[in-house]
Design an enzyme around this catalytic site. Structure first.
Site, short mmCIF file in Angstrom:
data_model
loop_
_atom_site.label_atom_id
_atom_site.label_comp_id
_atom_site.label_asym_id
_atom_site.label_seq_id
_atom_site.Cartn_x
_atom_site.Cartn_y
_atom_site.Cartn_z
N ASN A 1 0.87 -1.18 0.00
CA ASN A 1 0.00 0.00 0.00
C ASN A 1 0.90 1.24 0.00
OD1 ASN A 1 -1.34 2.31 1.18
ND2 ASN A 1 -3.05 0.97 1.66
N HIS B 1 1.01 6.16 1.97
CA HIS B 1 1.79 7.04 2.85
C HIS B 1 2.92 7.75 2.12
CE1 HIS B 1 -0.58 6.14 6.25
NE2 HIS B 1 -0.48 4.86 6.00
N HIS C 1 -5.64 3.62 -1.67
CA HIS C 1 -7.00 4.00 -1.27
C HIS C 1 -7.25 5.41 -1.79
CE1 HIS C 1 -9.96 4.44 2.41
NE2 HIS C 1 -10.52 4.74 1.27
N ARG D 1 -9.40 8.28 -1.49
CA ARG D 1 -10.41 8.75 -0.55
C ARG D 1 -11.22 9.89 -1.14
NH1 ARG D 1 -10.46 8.07 4.94
NH2 ARG D 1 -9.15 6.40 5.67
N ARG E 1 -6.91 12.87 0.41
CA ARG E 1 -5.87 13.34 1.33
C ARG E 1 -4.49 12.77 1.00
NH1 ARG E 1 -7.48 10.14 6.83
NH2 ARG E 1 -9.49 11.12 6.45
N GLU F 1 -8.62 0.28 -3.46
CA GLU F 1 -9.38 0.30 -2.20
C GLU F 1 -10.23 1.56 -2.17
OE1 GLU F 1 -6.85 0.03 1.28
OE2 GLU F 1 -8.36 1.07 2.47
N THR G 1 -8.56 3.66 8.02
CA THR G 1 -9.74 2.81 8.10
C THR G 1 -9.80 2.16 9.48
OG1 THR G 1 -9.31 2.35 5.78
CG2 THR G 1 -11.01 1.03 6.84
N GLU H 1 -11.19 -9.35 2.81
CA GLU H 1 -9.92 -8.94 3.41
C GLU H 1 -10.17 -8.86 4.91
OE1 GLU H 1 -7.70 -5.54 1.86
OE2 GLU H 1 -6.85 -5.21 3.86
N HIS I 1 -3.99 -4.48 7.58
CA HIS I 1 -4.12 -3.36 8.51
C HIS I 1 -3.26 -3.59 9.75
CE1 HIS I 1 -5.59 0.33 10.18
NE2 HIS I 1 -6.17 0.56 9.02
N1 PXP Z 1 -6.09 -2.89 4.19
C1 PXP Z 1 -6.98 -1.89 4.29
C2 PXP Z 1 -8.39 -2.16 3.93
C3 PXP Z 1 -6.59 -0.60 4.71
O1 PXP Z 1 -7.50 0.38 4.81
C4 PXP Z 1 -5.24 -0.37 5.01
C5 PXP Z 1 -4.78 1.00 5.41
O2 PXP Z 1 -4.89 1.87 4.34
C6 PXP Z 1 -4.32 -1.44 4.87
C7 PXP Z 1 -4.79 -2.69 4.50
C8 PXP Z 1 -2.88 -1.27 5.18
O3 PXP Z 1 -2.74 -0.97 6.53
P1 PXP Z 1 -1.34 -0.48 7.09
O4 PXP Z 1 -1.02 0.82 6.42
O5 PXP Z 1 -1.58 -0.35 8.55
O6 PXP Z 1 -0.33 -1.54 6.73
#
Ligand code: PXP
Length: 240
Positions: free
Chosen positions: A7, A10, A43, A45, A49, A70, A101, A152, A192
């Site tokens: 992901n 960030h 994601h 949004r 952001r 996502e 999330t 998921e 997550h």
């Molecule tokens: N899965 C989903 C559905 C999420 O919303 C997120 C966070 O954006 C992640 C996985 C990844 O989480 P993390 O950034 O804590 O690894």
């Protein structure tokens, strides 16, 4: 087979903090795939952001593995996701106030809307659907009834559990949910809050895992695996 989806949200957060073009999340996606990620998740949004619309289009052009979009199931996002021909859509709850999330979908609440409005559009477009759910029997059952290709499993409660006993309870819940989802014919994805400390017990305890999404911990670790090199390079230039 298990695989890692990276992901890259960030990286975009850091870019946006200065209103610059770097660090570029698309560059991060290229590096992640080169390093062994089997695909990229982001994601988009409602408030944009981190990831922005133009990032999605640029990502679509470079991502070679799984392109996992996502999103919250709004009409706007459904259209963007279908237009970009994502391989997989991961549906999540979204609220403007949250930092990230905060939990799985309220499956009882979304059930009818998903059945009538959301699923038919993705099914028609040939986009596989994954539902971000808490490891709850009733929620997994509804996901199967809707004919989602995957769930998921929300691993955030496991990741933030602060005692061994709580972690064990959460691992057991995730294990049961994974077995149930697998028996109902769905792929078992997860994500997550997973990091270098909590990933191994999770993998050891939970069967049938497929795509595992990790973002924050990888970007956080990358700062410190890279900072020494970067400082040395700049210090050498300045000292010359
Ligand atoms: N899965 C989903 C559905 C999420 O919303 C997120 C966070 O954006 C992640 C996985 C990844 O989480 P993390 O950034 O804590 O690894």
């Amino acid at each position: 087979m298990r695989s890692l989806l990276v992901n890259i949200d960030h990286v975009a957060t850091l870019r946006n903090a200065r209103g610059e073009t770097v660090p570029d999340p698309v560059h991060a996606a290229i590096v992640a795939e080169k390093a062994g990620a089997s695909g990229i998740v982001f994601h988009l949004r409602e408030d944009r952001r981190h990831i922005r619309d133009e990032d999605v289009h640029r990502l679509r052009r470079v991502v070679k593995g799984l392109f996992d979009f996502e999103m919250a199931a709004t009409d706007e996002m459904i259209k963007i996701c279908i237009d970009t021909k994502a391989d997989l859509v991961t549906l999540v709850p979204e609220s403007r106030e949250e930092l990230t999330t905060e939990g799985g979908l309220d499956m009882k609440k979304v059930r009818e809307d998903y059945r009538k409005r959301v699923f038919p559009q993705f099914k028609k477009a040939g986009i596989a659907i994954s539902l971000f759910v808490d490891p709850e029997e009733a929620d997994i059952a509804i996901a199967a009834e809707l004919e989602a290709e995957a769930v998921e499993l929300h691993t955030g409660t496991y990741a933030t559990a602060d005692t061994d006993a709580r972690r064990r309870v959460e691992l057991d819940r995730l294990r049961s949910a994974a077995i149930q989802a697998h028996e109902l014919g769905m792929k078992v994805n997860a994500g997550h809050g997973l990091n270098f400390d909590n990933i191994q017990p999770f993998l050891d305890h939970v069967p049938h895992l497929a795509d595992i999404s990790i973002g924050h911990a990888l970007i956080a670790d990358a700062v410190f695996s890279g900072l020494e090199n970067s400082v040395r390079r700049m210090a050498d230039i300045i000292a010359e």
